[in-house]
Scaffold this motif. Sequence first.
Motif, short mmCIF file in Angstrom:
data_model
loop_
_atom_site.label_atom_id
_atom_site.label_comp_id
_atom_site.label_asym_id
_atom_site.label_seq_id
_atom_site.Cartn_x
_atom_site.Cartn_y
_atom_site.Cartn_z
N VAL A 123 0.85 -1.20 0.00
CA VAL A 123 0.00 0.00 0.00
C VAL A 123 0.88 1.24 0.00
O VAL A 123 0.64 2.19 -0.75
CB VAL A 123 -0.97 -0.01 1.20
N ARG A 124 1.93 1.24 0.83
CA ARG A 124 2.85 2.40 0.88
C ARG A 124 3.55 2.60 -0.47
O ARG A 124 3.66 3.72 -0.96
CB ARG A 124 3.87 2.20 1.99
N ASP A 125 4.02 1.52 -1.07
CA ASP A 125 4.69 1.63 -2.38
C ASP A 125 3.73 2.13 -3.45
O ASP A 125 4.10 2.97 -4.28
CB ASP A 125 5.25 0.26 -2.81
N PHE A 126 2.49 1.62 -3.44
CA PHE A 126 1.49 2.05 -4.42
C PHE A 126 1.20 3.54 -4.26
O PHE A 126 1.11 4.27 -5.25
CB PHE A 126 0.21 1.24 -4.23
N ALA A 127 1.09 4.01 -3.01
CA ALA A 127 0.79 5.42 -2.76
C ALA A 127 1.94 6.32 -3.20
O ALA A 127 1.71 7.37 -3.82
CB ALA A 127 0.48 5.64 -1.29
N THR A 128 3.17 5.93 -2.93
CA THR A 128 4.30 6.77 -3.33
C THR A 128 4.51 6.73 -4.84
O THR A 128 4.84 7.74 -5.45
CB THR A 128 5.59 6.34 -2.62
N LYS A 129 4.30 5.58 -5.45
CA LYS A 129 4.51 5.45 -6.89
C LYS A 129 3.51 6.28 -7.70
O LYS A 129 3.84 6.84 -8.74
CB LYS A 129 4.40 3.98 -7.30
N HIS A 130 2.27 6.39 -7.20
CA HIS A 130 1.22 7.08 -7.96
C HIS A 130 0.82 8.41 -7.34
O HIS A 130 -0.20 8.98 -7.74
CB HIS A 130 -0.01 6.17 -8.08
N ASP A 131 1.60 8.92 -6.41
CA ASP A 131 1.34 10.20 -5.74
C ASP A 131 -0.07 10.28 -5.17
O ASP A 131 -0.80 11.25 -5.36
CB ASP A 131 1.58 11.38 -6.71
N VAL A 132 -0.45 9.23 -4.46
CA VAL A 132 -1.74 9.19 -3.78
C VAL A 132 -1.49 9.49 -2.31
O VAL A 132 -0.55 8.97 -1.72
CB VAL A 132 -2.40 7.79 -3.95
N ARG A 133 -2.33 10.35 -1.74
CA ARG A 133 -2.17 10.70 -0.33
C ARG A 133 -2.49 9.48 0.53
O ARG A 133 -3.53 8.84 0.35
CB ARG A 133 -3.10 11.86 0.02
N LEU A 134 -1.61 9.16 1.46
CA LEU A 134 -1.76 8.00 2.33
C LEU A 134 -1.88 8.47 3.76
O LEU A 134 -1.00 9.17 4.27
CB LEU A 134 -0.57 7.04 2.18
N LEU A 135 -2.96 8.10 4.41
CA LEU A 135 -3.16 8.37 5.83
C LEU A 135 -3.06 7.05 6.57
O LEU A 135 -3.81 6.12 6.26
CB LEU A 135 -4.53 9.00 6.08
N GLU A 136 -2.16 6.99 7.53
CA GLU A 136 -2.01 5.75 8.30
C GLU A 136 -2.44 5.99 9.73
O GLU A 136 -2.02 6.94 10.36
CB GLU A 136 -0.55 5.28 8.28
N THR A 137 -3.27 5.10 10.23
CA THR A 137 -3.69 5.13 11.62
C THR A 137 -3.17 3.86 12.25
O THR A 137 -3.57 2.76 11.87
CB THR A 137 -5.23 5.18 11.72
N ASN A 138 -2.28 4.01 13.22
CA ASN A 138 -1.70 2.84 13.86
C ASN A 138 -2.46 2.41 15.11
O ASN A 138 -2.38 1.29 15.53
CB ASN A 138 -0.24 3.09 14.23
N ASN A 139 -3.20 3.35 15.71
CA ASN A 139 -3.94 3.05 16.93
C ASN A 139 -5.28 2.42 16.55
O ASN A 139 -6.08 3.03 15.88
CB ASN A 139 -4.16 4.34 17.72
N PRO A 140 -5.57 1.19 17.02
CA PRO A 140 -6.81 0.55 16.64
C PRO A 140 -8.06 1.25 17.18
O PRO A 140 -9.15 1.08 16.67
CB PRO A 140 -6.73 -0.86 17.20
N THR A 141 -7.93 2.07 18.22
CA THR A 141 -9.09 2.74 18.79
C THR A 141 -9.33 4.11 18.19
O THR A 141 -10.33 4.74 18.47
CB THR A 141 -8.94 2.88 20.32
N ALA A 142 -8.41 4.58 17.36
CA ALA A 142 -8.56 5.91 16.77
C ALA A 142 -9.61 5.87 15.67
O ALA A 142 -9.69 4.93 14.89
CB ALA A 142 -7.23 6.41 16.21
N THR A 143 -10.42 6.91 15.59
CA THR A 143 -11.41 7.02 14.53
C THR A 143 -11.23 8.34 13.81
O THR A 143 -10.81 9.32 14.40
CB THR A 143 -12.85 6.94 15.09
N ALA A 144 -11.57 8.35 12.55
CA ALA A 144 -11.44 9.58 11.78
C ALA A 144 -12.74 9.95 11.13
O ALA A 144 -13.56 9.15 10.84
CB ALA A 144 -10.36 9.42 10.72
#
Length: 165
Positions: A144-165
């Motif tokens: 997913v990270r490689d795909f996002a960097t290769k195609h200039d797609v904004r990537l938001l990563e949430t590492n905390n399982p309890t976090a909501t957006a």
Amino acid sequence: MPTGTTRIRLRPANTSRIPFWGQLAIGAFWLTYVLFSMWGDTKANDYHFLHWVFLVFTFVYIGYVLVHNAPIFGTQSYLEFTPGYIVHKAGLFRAKQVFAAERIATLELRPMMLRLQLKDGEVYALNLREVKGKMRKTRFREQVRDFATKHDVRLLETNNPTATA
């Protein structure tokens, strides 16, 4: 020789109310019932042909259960990262979801979900509970990270399982 595509095998979506082994047990019970009724009731009535019809339907049911839940004909549920697309296939009897890189606005990587927000405003959530194994999950996150960097797609990563957006 690498092909440039990477598939991540998914566990079949467990959306049925009866588990896989329960469905197989029902099929085995039907099969036993039909075979014993055919063997014990030899030409005793005029409806003996119904035993054969029921036997055929039993084999069709068992075949459906096996094909839908077991990888008999190869991987049926997968996520695939091709050079310009993300492809999600939820099972043998479901259509592929194809997401072109130029249509993706944001990728949101959560611990158990990948959200794809397209430029036209549509949002797709892909359940990552179906990804088996720790190595596959880490490989998936890297892809997913490689795909996002290769195609200039904004990537938001949430590492905390309890976090909501």
